[in-house]
Design a protein around this motif. Structure first.
Motif, short mmCIF file in Angstrom:
data_model
loop_
_atom_site.label_atom_id
_atom_site.label_comp_id
_atom_site.label_asym_id
_atom_site.label_seq_id
_atom_site.Cartn_x
_atom_site.Cartn_y
_atom_site.Cartn_z
N ALA A 36 25.52 8.27 31.44
CA ALA A 36 26.00 7.09 32.18
C ALA A 36 27.29 7.41 32.92
O ALA A 36 27.50 6.97 34.05
CB ALA A 36 26.20 5.91 31.23
N ALA B 246 27.89 7.32 37.00
CA ALA B 246 28.98 6.59 37.63
C ALA B 246 29.86 7.51 38.48
O ALA B 246 30.20 7.17 39.62
CB ALA B 246 29.83 5.90 36.57
N ASP C 77 27.85 8.96 41.77
CA ASP C 77 27.18 8.02 42.66
C ASP C 77 25.66 8.23 42.68
O ASP C 77 25.05 8.41 43.73
CB ASP C 77 27.76 8.11 44.08
CG ASP C 77 27.41 6.90 44.93
OD1 ASP C 77 27.24 5.80 44.35
OD2 ASP C 77 27.30 7.05 46.16
N HIS D 82 19.19 7.23 41.49
CA HIS D 82 17.93 7.30 40.74
C HIS D 82 18.08 8.32 39.63
O HIS D 82 18.69 9.37 39.84
CB HIS D 82 16.76 7.77 41.61
CG HIS D 82 16.39 6.85 42.71
ND1 HIS D 82 15.96 5.57 42.50
CD2 HIS D 82 16.38 7.03 44.05
CE1 HIS D 82 15.70 5.00 43.67
NE2 HIS D 82 15.96 5.86 44.62
N ARG E 62 18.04 2.98 30.70
CA ARG E 62 17.90 1.77 31.53
C ARG E 62 18.93 0.72 31.15
O ARG E 62 19.42 -0.02 32.00
CB ARG E 62 16.48 1.20 31.41
CG ARG E 62 15.46 2.03 32.16
CD ARG E 62 14.06 1.43 32.10
NE ARG E 62 13.13 2.24 32.87
CZ ARG E 62 12.14 2.96 32.34
NH1 ARG E 62 11.92 2.93 31.04
NH2 ARG E 62 11.37 3.70 33.11
N THR E 63 19.27 0.67 29.87
CA THR E 63 20.28 -0.28 29.40
C THR E 63 21.68 0.15 29.81
O THR E 63 22.51 -0.69 30.17
CB THR E 63 20.21 -0.40 27.85
OG1 THR E 63 18.90 -0.85 27.50
CG2 THR E 63 21.22 -1.39 27.32
N CYS F 43 22.59 2.42 32.34
CA CYS F 43 22.81 2.86 33.72
C CYS F 43 22.32 1.80 34.71
O CYS F 43 21.28 1.18 34.48
CB CYS F 43 22.09 4.18 33.98
SG CYS F 43 22.63 5.52 32.91
N PRO F 44 23.03 1.63 35.82
CA PRO F 44 22.67 0.58 36.78
C PRO F 44 21.54 0.96 37.74
O PRO F 44 21.08 0.12 38.50
CB PRO F 44 23.97 0.39 37.57
CG PRO F 44 24.62 1.73 37.53
CD PRO F 44 24.27 2.30 36.18
N CYS F 45 21.07 2.21 37.70
CA CYS F 45 20.05 2.65 38.66
C CYS F 45 18.68 2.75 37.98
O CYS F 45 18.58 2.80 36.77
CB CYS F 45 20.45 3.99 39.26
SG CYS F 45 20.69 5.29 38.05
#
Length: 140
Positions: A45, A49, A52, A55, A83-84, A86-88
Motif C-alpha cells: 500500500a 501511494a 502513483d 492498477h 483491495r481493502t 489500496c485505492p486502485c
C-alpha cells in the motif's frame, strides 16, 4: 496513464514489478521477504501511494489444466486484503509458467538460478505485469 504494479505472490517472497510512465514496459522493482516484513500488504500500500499506482496486477496460479488449487485460494485472500488497503483496482492475472519463464530468462542472461533467488520473484512479477500491459495495448 498511471503506472501499474505487478505482484508475484509467494509464501516466502513477494516479487514486485512496475510499469513505465507510458504503460508499455514492466520493470523489476523489489522483493518483499514475507518473514522479515511486518505487514506485506501495508508495504505494498505504501508503494502504491508513493509511486502513483493506478492498477495492481496480481498473478493467480492455475494448474496446467486450468483448474485452481490451494495456492490460488491464498492469492485470492491476499487480493482481498490489497483491495481493502489500496485505492486502485486489483486485477488477477493468469500466471501459469511465469516462474519457469523467469528462471529461463535468468539462465539465458548467464545468471545462476540458485544465486538469483532475490530477483527471480521480481522477474516473475515483471512477466505477469508485461502480459497484462500487452493485453491492454491490444485492447486499444
Amino acid at each position: 496513464m498511471k503506472r501499474a504494479l505487478g505482484i508475484d505472490h509467494g509464501d516466502a517472497r513477494i516479487g514486485l514489478a512496475i510499469s513505465d510512465d507510458l504503460g508499455m514496459l514492466a520493470h523489476a522493482l523489489e522483493t518483499i521477504y514475507v518473514k522479515e516484513t511486518v505487514d506485506p500488504v501495508a508495504h505494498i500500500a505504501a508503494v502504491v501511494a508513493s509511486r502513483d499506482i493506478g492498477h495492481i496486477v496480481l498473478g493467480l496460479p492455475r494448474n496446467m489444466d486450468g483448474t485452481y488449487g490451494p495456492a490460488a485460494e491464498k492469492v485470492r485472500a491476499f487480493a482481498e486484503k490489497l483491495r481493502t488497503a489500496c485505492p486502485c483496482p486489483v486485477k488477477l492475472w493468469d500466471e501459469r509458467l511465469t516462474s519457469v519463464a523467469a528462471q529461463r530468462s535468468l539462465h539465458e542472461a548467464g545468471r545462476n538460478v540458485k544465486n538469483s533467488r532475490e530477483v527471480i520473484d521480481q522477474v516473475a512479477a515483471q512477466l505477469i505485469l508485461q502480459g497484462w500491459l500487452d493485453s491492454q495495448a491490444m485492447l486499444g
